[in-house]
Design a protein around this motif. Structure first.
Motif, PDB file in Angstrom:
ATOM      1  N   THR B 193       0.759  -1.307   0.077  1.00  0.00           N
ATOM      2  CA  THR B 193      -0.140   0.166   0.031  1.00  0.00           C
ATOM      3  C   THR B 193       0.876   1.292  -0.093  1.00  0.00           C
ATOM      4  OG1 THR B 193      -1.736  -1.108   1.314  1.00  0.00           O
ATOM      5  CG2 THR B 193      -1.915   1.176   1.346  1.00  0.00           C
ATOM      6  N   LEU B 196       1.952   2.299  -3.332  1.00  0.00           N
ATOM      7  CA  LEU B 196       0.904   2.519  -4.778  1.00  0.00           C
ATOM      8  C   LEU B 196       1.208   3.888  -5.088  1.00  0.00           C
ATOM      9  CD1 LEU B 196      -2.772   1.128  -3.187  1.00  0.00           C
ATOM     10  CD2 LEU B 196      -1.149   0.094  -4.644  1.00  0.00           C
ATOM     11  N   PRO B 198      -0.398   6.239  -8.795  1.00  0.00           N
ATOM     12  CA  PRO B 198      -1.659   6.220  -9.855  1.00  0.00           C
ATOM     13  C   PRO B 198      -1.358   4.765 -10.919  1.00  0.00           C
ATOM     14  CG  PRO B 198      -0.971   8.304  -9.341  1.00  0.00           C
ATOM     15  CD  PRO B 198       0.100   7.532  -8.720  1.00  0.00           C
ATOM     16  N   LEU B 329       4.803  12.706   0.174  1.00  0.00           N
ATOM     17  CA  LEU B 329       4.070  11.462   0.619  1.00  0.00           C
ATOM     18  C   LEU B 329       2.784  11.482   0.272  1.00  0.00           C
ATOM     19  CD1 LEU B 329       5.530  11.218   4.272  1.00  0.00           C
ATOM     20  CD2 LEU B 329       6.505  10.382   2.035  1.00  0.00           C
ATOM     21  N   SER B 330       2.420  10.447  -0.235  1.00  0.00           N
ATOM     22  CA  SER B 330       0.998  10.210  -0.808  1.00  0.00           C
ATOM     23  C   SER B 330       0.114   9.484   0.495  1.00  0.00           C
ATOM     24  CB  SER B 330       0.984   9.123  -1.948  1.00  0.00           C
ATOM     25  OG  SER B 330       1.345   7.846  -1.304  1.00  0.00           O
ATOM     26  N   LEU B 331      -1.150   9.797   0.114  1.00  0.00           N
ATOM     27  CA  LEU B 331      -2.198   9.346   1.218  1.00  0.00           C
ATOM     28  C   LEU B 331      -1.760   7.611   1.302  1.00  0.00           C
ATOM     29  CD1 LEU B 331      -4.424   9.654   2.920  1.00  0.00           C
ATOM     30  CD2 LEU B 331      -6.135   9.449   1.362  1.00  0.00           C
ATOM     31  N   ALA B 332      -1.625   7.119   0.126  1.00  0.00           N
ATOM     32  CA  ALA B 332      -1.547   5.647   0.308  1.00  0.00           C
ATOM     33  C   ALA B 332      -0.126   5.384   1.212  1.00  0.00           C
ATOM     34  CB  ALA B 332      -1.131   5.091  -1.170  1.00  0.00           C
ATOM     35  N   PHE B 334       0.819   7.098   3.775  1.00  0.00           N
ATOM     36  CA  PHE B 334       0.307   7.099   5.400  1.00  0.00           C
ATOM     37  C   PHE B 334      -0.642   6.000   5.807  1.00  0.00           C
ATOM     38  CE2 PHE B 334       1.016  11.796   4.310  1.00  0.00           C
ATOM     39  CZ  PHE B 334       1.840  11.976   5.350  1.00  0.00           C
ATOM     40  N   LEU B 335      -1.349   5.466   4.867  1.00  0.00           N
ATOM     41  CA  LEU B 335      -2.117   4.366   5.035  1.00  0.00           C
ATOM     42  C   LEU B 335      -1.306   3.143   5.275  1.00  0.00           C
ATOM     43  CD1 LEU B 335      -5.264   5.150   2.707  1.00  0.00           C
ATOM     44  CD2 LEU B 335      -5.190   5.308   5.273  1.00  0.00           C
ATOM     45  N   THR B 338       0.655   3.147   8.448  1.00  0.00           N
ATOM     46  CA  THR B 338      -0.227   2.720   9.642  1.00  0.00           C
ATOM     47  C   THR B 338      -0.261   1.257   9.697  1.00  0.00           C
ATOM     48  OG1 THR B 338      -1.210   4.978   9.282  1.00  0.00           O
ATOM     49  CG2 THR B 338      -2.279   3.430  10.844  1.00  0.00           C
TER      50      THR B 338
END
Lengths: 354, 354
Positions: B193, B196, B198, B329-332, B334-335, B338
């Motif tokens: 993740t 990831l 696009p 940094l992408s949202l992916a 951070f997810l 986590t």
């Protein structure tokens, strides 16, 4: 739990269950609630477990079909009806179903202290609170779009999962094990991951006010859910149909206010039922039944189970949409689904080890 | 563990540790391995725990700096040197460091049964196996790019995490608890993740042959790692520098074969050291030290700890790159981070509850 205006929902995010007013009615709850207690220990446990499973699966199924109805209706054309009038009808339908269930119960058992409709001010005084919280949240929803776009809002709505867990712990004072907390964080992250699309990164540019509003809305939504559970569970012997009746009466009142605030002109000029179609009616029926299912889950399980059921429903919707509408599943969806699955597994493991 | 040709590595995937031959040398392992045993119970435990922590942190730090060196060198220009010659030099350097450590030990303790370099056919016969497996994997690597592009390969390489866990269980017969298995799946999903972007969905179009090759390569890589741990741990009293010396000798032999197979023309026409720069030398040093750190982790911990250390290193690299190179940094990311963090937490919880 979130009465997102249906036209704001977008794919792949539209798989994330947007909901009308979701209230609380135990429609099929005909049997008196102490039937289970009369049966012997393990048999009662089994019966309780069966009920819990059935209501959880019903909620999952109804929530999935909700999202699918939305996709279907979007394909059929734009929404022209007032969302607030539909919400009001959902509340009215659930209220009517509560009364119908009560009439059947009165016929079978007679009117008792627990199933009579009349109430005291002490009992009824807390019932408007969940409805008022949802109204505030609905009104806030129209302002958050000044800071966040619709797909971004769908991503931020996953904060509801965390807020429900935190408030469940604080208000209902029920403990989750360390593993269950970890599972809950994973549920939130997994749902968000499953909804990722190439433009999701925009959400990181959300201004500070947008974050504050998203968090406030998550807290309102979580608080309303947890508080409803507290109301239902506070008087265990009270028939749930009576409890639901009063919840829905206030739901109707507050939705009437929402019509006045948001759609007064449209209703006066074009009529209450303007823009209604066959799909609209199906959606109202579905939302009313979902409300009943939520109520059953609150009765036989809790908010945590509800959050899991609706999250799994989101994944099911996406899979079903592949077959129904030819949607493609992204790698992010597979990864998010795996995280959600592991979360469900850890939640059950965590319960055993508690 | 994966000697990915450095020029194939791309951002954000380039944060995923590409490695030269990663061998096994206990450079700083000057003290005889039974020192710990002489000390009292809890003090020995503490000392062991300290060593384990130090080697794990060293591996994490070295692996992060590896990836950062790669980004830096890519900014400085294209790679013009032969990767196989660099791999050969890494093996040679580690071999030399093993001998240097042994000479110091011989000076302090004299030559004993456990630290003498001479060996038996029975002992040495298993040593070529990890080196041979890596060679096969390296050669396969050139064929997989017929089916998968470089970013897709970086995604598929996360299968190594699962294969290491499975082979660790089968070959070393060490059990992981249910929670630790869940954590391991999450580690793999979290790393994927975090990487990831696009265009990651392309990997879902990988043809069947590509998947088979990716799985075979993951198994080869996992098997080589687990088998090395088995070799090192089979003779606990044997000095690890001797064990490493023999592992590296075969590493040198098999890398020499790789030079002949892949870069013979380039080396003959342009020379062994063609295209080397200051950064190349830094990278060779870094890879040699990383090899030493891997060896220490194998000695004091296991392959599971190694996988966690290198995965956390990937995340650290990305964070450091934000400051060093201005990456976003992408949202992916951070997810995924986590999920990896929760995985680390669950792994430690799972150990206690085993």
């Amino acid at each position: 739990m979130d009465p997102t205006p249906l036209h704001l929902v977008m794919w792949p995010i539209e798989a994330k269950i947007p909901r009308f007013w979701r209230g609380h009615c135990a429609f099929f709850q005909g049997a008196p609630s102490n039937t289970v207690g009369i049966l012997g220990g393990s048999s009662a446990d089994l019966s309780m477990w069966k009920r819990k499973s059935i209501v959880t699966l019903s909620l999952t199924f109804l929530t999935s079909s909700q999202a699918i109805l939305i996709v279907w209706s979007k394909r059929a054309g734009k929404y022209e009806y007032s969302v607030t009038t539909a919400n009001f009808l959902v509340e009215t339908l659930k209220c009517a179903l509560s009364v119908a269930a009560l009439i059947r119960i009165w016929g079978n058992e007679g009117v008792t202290e627990d199933n009579r409709l009349s109430t005291t001010l002490d009992e009824v005084s807390v019932y408007p609170i969940p409805a008022a919280l949802y109204l505030i949240k609905n009104l806030l929803q129209y302002y958050i779009f000044a800071y966040v776009d619709a797909p971004g809002y769908q991503i931020l709505k996953n904060l509801n999962i965390i807020s429900t867990g935190v408030l469940y712990r604080i208000i209902l004072k029920k403990k989750l094990s360390e593993i269950q907390w970890a599972a809950f964080v994973l549920l939130c992250v997994g749902c968000t991951t499953a909804q990722l699309n190439p433009s999701s990164d925009h959400v990181l540019q959300t201004p500070f006010q947008g974050w504050v509003m998203a968090i406030v809305m998550a807290l309102l939504s979580g608080f309303a859910g947890v508080y409803t559970e507290a109301i239902i569970k506070k008087r265990p012997s009270r028939n749930i149909n009576v409890q639901n009746f009063w919840l829905y009466v206030f739901g109707m009142v507050f939705n009437a206010i929402a019509i006045l605030v948001q759609d007064f002109d449209a209703v006066v000029n074009k009529g209450f039922f303007h823009g209604y179609s066959f799909i609209t009616i199906l959606m109202i029926l579905n939302h009313a039944l979902s409300g009943i299912a939520v109520s059953m889950v609150m009765k036989y399980a809790d908010n945590i189970v509800k959050v899991y059921a609706t999250s799994v429903a989101m994944l099911l919707t996406a899979v079903v949409s592949v077959f129904l509408f030819g949607f493609h599943l992204s790698l992010a969806f597979f990864l998010g689904s795996t995280v959600v699955s592991v979360s469900v597994y850890l939640h059950s493991i965590g319960k055993l080890q508690r």
